[in-house]
Design a protein around this motif. Structure first.
Motif, PDB file in Angstrom:
ATOM      1  N   GLU A 101      34.408  37.530  37.776  1.00  0.00           N
ATOM      2  CA  GLU A 101      33.096  37.608  37.164  1.00  0.00           C
ATOM      3  C   GLU A 101      32.050  37.743  38.078  1.00  0.00           C
ATOM      4  O   GLU A 101      30.965  38.324  37.938  1.00  0.00           O
ATOM      5  CB  GLU A 101      32.955  36.362  36.135  1.00  0.00           C
ATOM      6  CG  GLU A 101      33.973  36.283  34.917  1.00  0.00           C
ATOM      7  CD  GLU A 101      35.418  36.353  35.301  1.00  0.00           C
ATOM      8  OE1 GLU A 101      36.330  36.613  34.585  1.00  0.00           O
ATOM      9  OE2 GLU A 101      35.722  35.690  36.319  1.00  0.00           O
ATOM     10  N   GLN A 156      29.191  40.710  38.728  1.00  0.00           N
ATOM     11  CA  GLN A 156      27.888  40.625  38.549  1.00  0.00           C
ATOM     12  C   GLN A 156      27.301  40.915  39.620  1.00  0.00           C
ATOM     13  O   GLN A 156      26.115  41.845  39.628  1.00  0.00           O
ATOM     14  CB  GLN A 156      27.695  39.131  38.211  1.00  0.00           C
ATOM     15  CG  GLN A 156      26.106  38.824  37.784  1.00  0.00           C
ATOM     16  CD  GLN A 156      25.441  39.431  36.528  1.00  0.00           C
ATOM     17  OE1 GLN A 156      26.213  39.252  35.499  1.00  0.00           O
ATOM     18  NE2 GLN A 156      24.778  40.461  36.448  1.00  0.00           N
ATOM     19  N   LEU A 211      33.304  45.142  35.634  1.00  0.00           N
ATOM     20  CA  LEU A 211      34.148  44.020  35.626  1.00  0.00           C
ATOM     21  C   LEU A 211      35.728  44.559  35.496  1.00  0.00           C
ATOM     22  O   LEU A 211      36.313  44.287  36.202  1.00  0.00           O
ATOM     23  CB  LEU A 211      33.916  42.979  34.483  1.00  0.00           C
ATOM     24  CG  LEU A 211      35.172  41.926  34.184  1.00  0.00           C
ATOM     25  CD1 LEU A 211      34.985  41.023  35.567  1.00  0.00           C
ATOM     26  CD2 LEU A 211      34.543  40.967  33.181  1.00  0.00           C
TER      27      LEU A 211
END
Length: 231
Positions: free
Chosen positions: A155, A159, A178
């Protein structure tokens, strides 16, 4: 002062290239982005109709490998070397998500890896090199004086990648980024030829909660200690 070889491996979007560039600039070393080399081969395959979401002409790519000439040219205004494919600057093109979605499949081809590893090893003949990738410490430079293995949560990495692509103006969603990160993790770790694994003597660095400055200072300390141990 002794010059060393610094091998940086790890998962996608862990900031390997960022810290490798910082180190190379600070130390006056040569920086080689091995991932960009595989991206360049992937871009060639895409441009020549050898790979798309429905088909991958592996034999066709292998046959055309001799036609693929990858080189690096230092850009003073940017402070790092850009990637050229057969004399054409493709630095921006190879960073797009579409290339990212295919690069692990291309990099899994043994003939592709053999070609790139030979070139990478040649680039590092004289020491004083920082190279990042997936198999630098295990295959390309198994005798590197300093080996690092970069990691962070999927994650966190997604990001970072998403923010980078959005800032560049790409039309992407976090969900797609992702998914791409997770798929690349699986493919990189499970390919038969030179899978992504941590070398036994590599130092693992989880930078999930590190700033770029903290990461650089930590790794620079490791470099300094390694060089001092050799003197």
């Amino acid at each position: 002062m002794n010059k060393i070889t610094i091998a940086i491996d790890g998962f996608s979007s862990t900031g390997k290239s960022t810290v490798a560039k910082q180190l190379a600039k600070h130390l006056g070393y040569v920086y080689v982005d091995s991932g960009a080399m595989y991206r360049a081969v992937t871009f060639y395959a895409m441009q020549n109709g050898l790979i798309n979401k429905d088909d991958f002409n592996v034999e066709g790519l292998i046959y055309q490998l001799p036609k693929i000439n990858i080189s690096f040219t230092f850009n003073e205004s940017l402070g790092f070397a850009e990637v050229y494919l057969n004399g054409i600057n493709i630095e921006k093109e190879i960073r797009k998500l579409e290339v990212s979605s295919f690069v692990s499949k291309v990099a899994a081809i043994p003939e592709v890896r053999q070609q790139q590893v030979k070139l990478q090893q040649k680039l590092g003949d004289s020491k004083g090199v920082v190279m990042d990738g997936r198999d630098i410490g295990t295959v390309v430079f198994p005798k590197a004086e300093l080996k690092l293995f970069m990691t962070a949560s999927a994650e966190t990495r997604a990001q970072r990648r998403y923010d980078e692509l959005i800032e560049r103006g790409d039309d992407v969603t976090f969900k797609d980024v992702l998914k791409n990160v997770q798929e690349r993790d699986y493919l990189d770790s499970n390919r038969k030829d030179s899978p992504l694994i941590k070398a036994d003597d590599a130092i693992e660095i989880d930078n999930s909660n590190m700033s770029l400055e903290e990461q650089f200072n930590k790794i620079l300390q490791l470099v300094t200690m390694t060089i001092e141990d050799l003197e």
